[in-house]
Design an enzyme around this catalytic site. Sequence first.
Site, PDB file in Angstrom:
ATOM      1  N   HIS A   1      -6.342  10.000 -27.190  1.00 54.13           N
ATOM      2  CA  HIS A   1      -5.020   9.825 -27.806  1.00 54.13           C
ATOM      3  C   HIS A   1      -4.820   8.344 -28.122  1.00 54.13           C
ATOM      4  O   HIS A   1      -5.261   7.484 -27.385  1.00 54.13           O
ATOM      5  CB  HIS A   1      -3.916  10.285 -26.840  1.00 54.13           C
ATOM      6  CG  HIS A   1      -2.621  10.552 -27.520  1.00 54.13           C
ATOM      7  ND1 HIS A   1      -1.711   9.566 -27.793  1.00 54.13           N
ATOM      8  CD2 HIS A   1      -2.104  11.701 -28.003  1.00 54.13           C
ATOM      9  CE1 HIS A   1      -0.678  10.101 -28.411  1.00 54.13           C
ATOM     10  NE2 HIS A   1      -0.881  11.384 -28.561  1.00 54.13           N
TER      11      HIS A   1
ATOM     12  N   ASP B   1      -3.146  19.220 -27.374  1.00 54.67           N
ATOM     13  CA  ASP B   1      -3.824  20.297 -28.107  1.00 54.67           C
ATOM     14  C   ASP B   1      -4.881  21.019 -27.287  1.00 54.67           C
ATOM     15  O   ASP B   1      -5.423  22.027 -27.732  1.00 54.67           O
ATOM     16  CB  ASP B   1      -4.470  19.711 -29.375  1.00 54.67           C
ATOM     17  CG  ASP B   1      -3.402  19.270 -30.362  1.00 54.67           C
ATOM     18  OD1 ASP B   1      -3.425  18.109 -30.784  1.00 54.67           O
ATOM     19  OD2 ASP B   1      -2.518  20.084 -30.665  1.00 54.67           O
TER      20      ASP B   1
HETATM   21  C1  SDX Z   1      -2.105  14.782 -31.583  1.00 55.16           C
HETATM   22  O1  SDX Z   1      -0.179  10.292 -32.154  1.00 55.16           O
HETATM   23  C2  SDX Z   1       0.371  11.327 -31.547  1.00 55.16           C
HETATM   24  O2  SDX Z   1       1.333  11.220 -30.834  1.00 55.16           O
HETATM   25  C3  SDX Z   1      -0.271  12.664 -31.882  1.00 55.16           C
HETATM   26  C4  SDX Z   1       0.182  13.852 -31.053  1.00 55.16           C
HETATM   27  C5  SDX Z   1       1.621  14.229 -31.357  1.00 55.16           C
HETATM   28  O3  SDX Z   1       2.252  14.856 -30.477  1.00 55.16           O
HETATM   29  O4  SDX Z   1       2.069  13.977 -32.504  1.00 55.16           O
HETATM   30  O5  SDX Z   1       0.032  13.555 -29.670  1.00 55.16           O
HETATM   31  C6  SDX Z   1      -0.641  15.093 -31.381  1.00 55.16           C
HETATM   32  O6  SDX Z   1      -2.498  14.544 -32.696  1.00 55.16           O
HETATM   33  C7  SDX Z   1      -3.003  14.703 -30.384  1.00 55.16           C
HETATM   34  C8  SDX Z   1      -4.466  14.294 -30.757  1.00 55.16           C
HETATM   35  C9  SDX Z   1      -5.216  15.538 -31.264  1.00 55.16           C
HETATM   36  N1  SDX Z   1      -6.507  15.121 -31.820  1.00 55.16           N
HETATM   37  C10 SDX Z   1      -7.669  15.439 -31.182  1.00 55.16           C
HETATM   38  O7  SDX Z   1      -7.732  16.006 -30.100  1.00 55.16           O
HETATM   39  C11 SDX Z   1      -8.916  15.030 -31.954  1.00 55.16           C
HETATM   40  C12 SDX Z   1      -9.922  14.382 -31.003  1.00 55.16           C
HETATM   41  N2  SDX Z   1      -9.395  13.064 -30.607  1.00 55.16           N
HETATM   42  C13 SDX Z   1      -9.844  11.935 -31.369  1.00 55.16           C
HETATM   43  O8  SDX Z   1     -10.227  12.123 -32.672  1.00 55.16           O
HETATM   44  C14 SDX Z   1      -9.082  10.639 -31.061  1.00 55.16           C
HETATM   45  O9  SDX Z   1      -9.016  10.531 -29.697  1.00 55.16           O
HETATM   46  C15 SDX Z   1      -7.694  10.469 -31.647  1.00 55.16           C
HETATM   47  C16 SDX Z   1      -7.667  10.687 -33.117  1.00 55.16           C
HETATM   48  C17 SDX Z   1      -6.717  11.394 -30.998  1.00 55.16           C
HETATM   49  C18 SDX Z   1      -7.252   9.032 -31.346  1.00 55.16           C
HETATM   50  O10 SDX Z   1      -8.079   8.210 -32.105  1.00 55.16           O
HETATM   51  P1  SDX Z   1      -8.037   6.599 -31.954  1.00 55.16           P
HETATM   52  O11 SDX Z   1      -6.890   6.165 -31.138  1.00 55.16           O
HETATM   53  O12 SDX Z   1      -8.200   6.045 -33.325  1.00 55.16           O
HETATM   54  O13 SDX Z   1      -9.293   6.292 -31.062  1.00 55.16           O
HETATM   55  P2  SDX Z   1     -10.719   5.922 -31.655  1.00 55.16           P
HETATM   56  O14 SDX Z   1     -11.153   6.909 -32.686  1.00 55.16           O
HETATM   57  O15 SDX Z   1     -10.710   4.479 -32.016  1.00 55.16           O
HETATM   58  O16 SDX Z   1     -11.649   6.154 -30.353  1.00 55.16           O
HETATM   59  C19 SDX Z   1     -11.881   5.105 -29.414  1.00 55.16           C
HETATM   60  C20 SDX Z   1     -13.242   5.423 -28.793  1.00 55.16           C
HETATM   61  C21 SDX Z   1     -14.340   5.574 -29.864  1.00 55.16           C
HETATM   62  O17 SDX Z   1     -15.565   5.280 -29.223  1.00 55.16           O
HETATM   63  P3  SDX Z   1     -16.190   3.760 -29.450  1.00 55.16           P
HETATM   64  O18 SDX Z   1     -16.274   3.540 -30.938  1.00 55.16           O
HETATM   65  O19 SDX Z   1     -15.222   2.830 -28.746  1.00 55.16           O
HETATM   66  O20 SDX Z   1     -17.531   3.841 -28.765  1.00 55.16           O
HETATM   67  O21 SDX Z   1     -13.183   6.694 -28.130  1.00 55.16           O
HETATM   68  C22 SDX Z   1     -14.065   7.610 -28.773  1.00 55.16           C
HETATM   69  C23 SDX Z   1     -14.347   7.047 -30.158  1.00 55.16           C
HETATM   70  O22 SDX Z   1     -15.612   7.494 -30.632  1.00 55.16           O
HETATM   71  N3  SDX Z   1     -13.338   8.900 -28.856  1.00 55.16           N
HETATM   72  C24 SDX Z   1     -13.898  10.097 -28.685  1.00 55.16           C
HETATM   73  C25 SDX Z   1     -12.851  11.016 -28.784  1.00 55.16           C
HETATM   74  N4  SDX Z   1     -11.699  10.367 -29.018  1.00 55.16           N
HETATM   75  C26 SDX Z   1     -12.010   9.054 -29.067  1.00 55.16           C
HETATM   76  N5  SDX Z   1     -15.182  10.455 -28.452  1.00 55.16           N
HETATM   77  C27 SDX Z   1     -15.402  11.791 -28.324  1.00 55.16           C
HETATM   78  N6  SDX Z   1     -14.452  12.751 -28.408  1.00 55.16           N
HETATM   79  C28 SDX Z   1     -13.169  12.392 -28.633  1.00 55.16           C
HETATM   80  N7  SDX Z   1     -12.208  13.321 -28.725  1.00 55.16           N
END
Ligand code: SDX
Length: 423
Positions: A306, A363
């Site tokens: 998140h 989710d």
């Molecule tokens: C919602 O914003 C809100 O409030 C949203 C929400 C709401 O109520 O409105 O809470 C609802 O959208 C919840 C999120 C649902 N999405 C998912 O579950 C999709 C999977 N999650 C990711 O795609 C990610 O965690 C996000 C999109 C939720 C957040 O993305 P960020 O903050 O841009 O984080 P990032 O992509 O920069 O990740 C940081 C690191 C990266 O690794 P490095 O490059 O540092 O090595 O964490 C890793 C990412 O690769 N990472 C994950 C991951 N989420 C982040 N690796 C594997 N699986 C994941 N799910």
Amino acid sequence: MTSAKIIIDKNEYEFPLITGTEQERAIDISSLYAQTGCITLDNGFQNTGACASAITYIDGDKGILRYRGFDITELAEKLTFVETAYLLIYGTLPTIDQKSVFSRHLTENSMLHEDMTHYFVGMPPHAHPMAILCAMVNSLSIFYPHSFIDDDNPAVFDLIAARLISMIRTIAAFSYKKSIGEPFVYPRHDLRYCMNFLNMMFSSPVKPYECDQEAERVLNKLLILHADHEQNCSTSTVRLVGSSMVNLYASVCAGICALWGPLHGGANQEVIEMLEDIHRKGHSVQDVIAMAKDKNNSFRLFGFGHRVYKNYDPRAKILKDACSSFLSGRSMNDPLLDIALELEELVLRDEYFIERKLYPNVDFYSGILYRALGIPASMFTVMFAIGRMPGWIAQWREMHDTKPFRIGRPRQVYVGSAHRSLP
Ligand code: SDX
């Protein structure tokens, strides 16, 4: 300290420091360009506040979520979704009279204009319910054209807000009936908000829906947990689109489109499909975790991570408990819940996820509850939108009430070709 200093080319500039209710601090850079000729750059707005808001508070490190100061755990236990919607939009818990008027508004605005039902005739049965929702919500402004907010007549806003909260539920149920080839079941004036939805979804001419109080309670809880979440992607979209002075229907329609994305509200459908893959294809949980950690693999562990929560999403905790109690209360056993629990246990012990503070988000467990209610995975993000509607409306209203009212128009750093002439 009430100000921040920035030094550019040996010149020192001072900007006010804003402190929020919970002592969070922000540098007010409203005069940055005028003073320095510089703008800021912040990919994904990770460090940028778009507004000051009094609606929802999140502490990502402590896993705190409050609507209008009330903790989400208390709200999910003690309020109904309708009461929560009122709280978010109007800022106070409704009195008995206010709740009665609000509920009556929702009841009186639950029916779609009959001509809107003809839209469904042209839609293919496999149409994604989010595509239908976008089309139908935007079409409300065709059938209800007097949709501009009249500050001198707050009743206009109240009516539009009630219409959206009530009709999104009818549109969702009609899209489900369309997908299974059953006739539409119209809303009833004698049923409460959630029971009305369940009846529209699961009643049929040959088998009336038997009102299920436990299902109604779980659905209230699910919708409350999704009702608002400060400046997430879809809410920021609603605010930005709304800042052009377009009507509320079009603004929330833009929010529905943003919510559909798999990184946002679309994740709940992705989670279930991921769990089903593990179950049906016999993938091991370890394989899935390895794929999620593999930088050469675009696969993400949906339902984890998140932008704000760097701790357990409080909503996921509530939903995890609700899954166990609802399923065990019905002697239901969903293998996907067992897989989800195993996945969570392994992820929370894995260095990759610990280091990046990736925890289950809202989710991760919601889809298991929707499934237990009989709602298909294709409808999960629609359910998210039904829950989030009061939050979008509250945030849109707050944006409109902010003075001076300004259209949102971010800047950029241009990195393209320097000036050149045509050959
Ligand atoms: C919602 O914003 C809100 O409030 C949203 C929400 C709401 O109520 O409105 O809470 C609802 O959208 C919840 C999120 C649902 N999405 C998912 O579950 C999709 C999977 N999650 C990711 O795609 C990610 O965690 C996000 C999109 C939720 C957040 O993305 P960020 O903050 O841009 O984080 P990032 O992509 O920069 O990740 C940081 C690191 C990266 O690794 P490095 O490059 O540092 O090595 O964490 C890793 C990412 O690769 N990472 C994950 C991951 N989420 C982040 N690796 C594997 N699986 C994941 N799910």
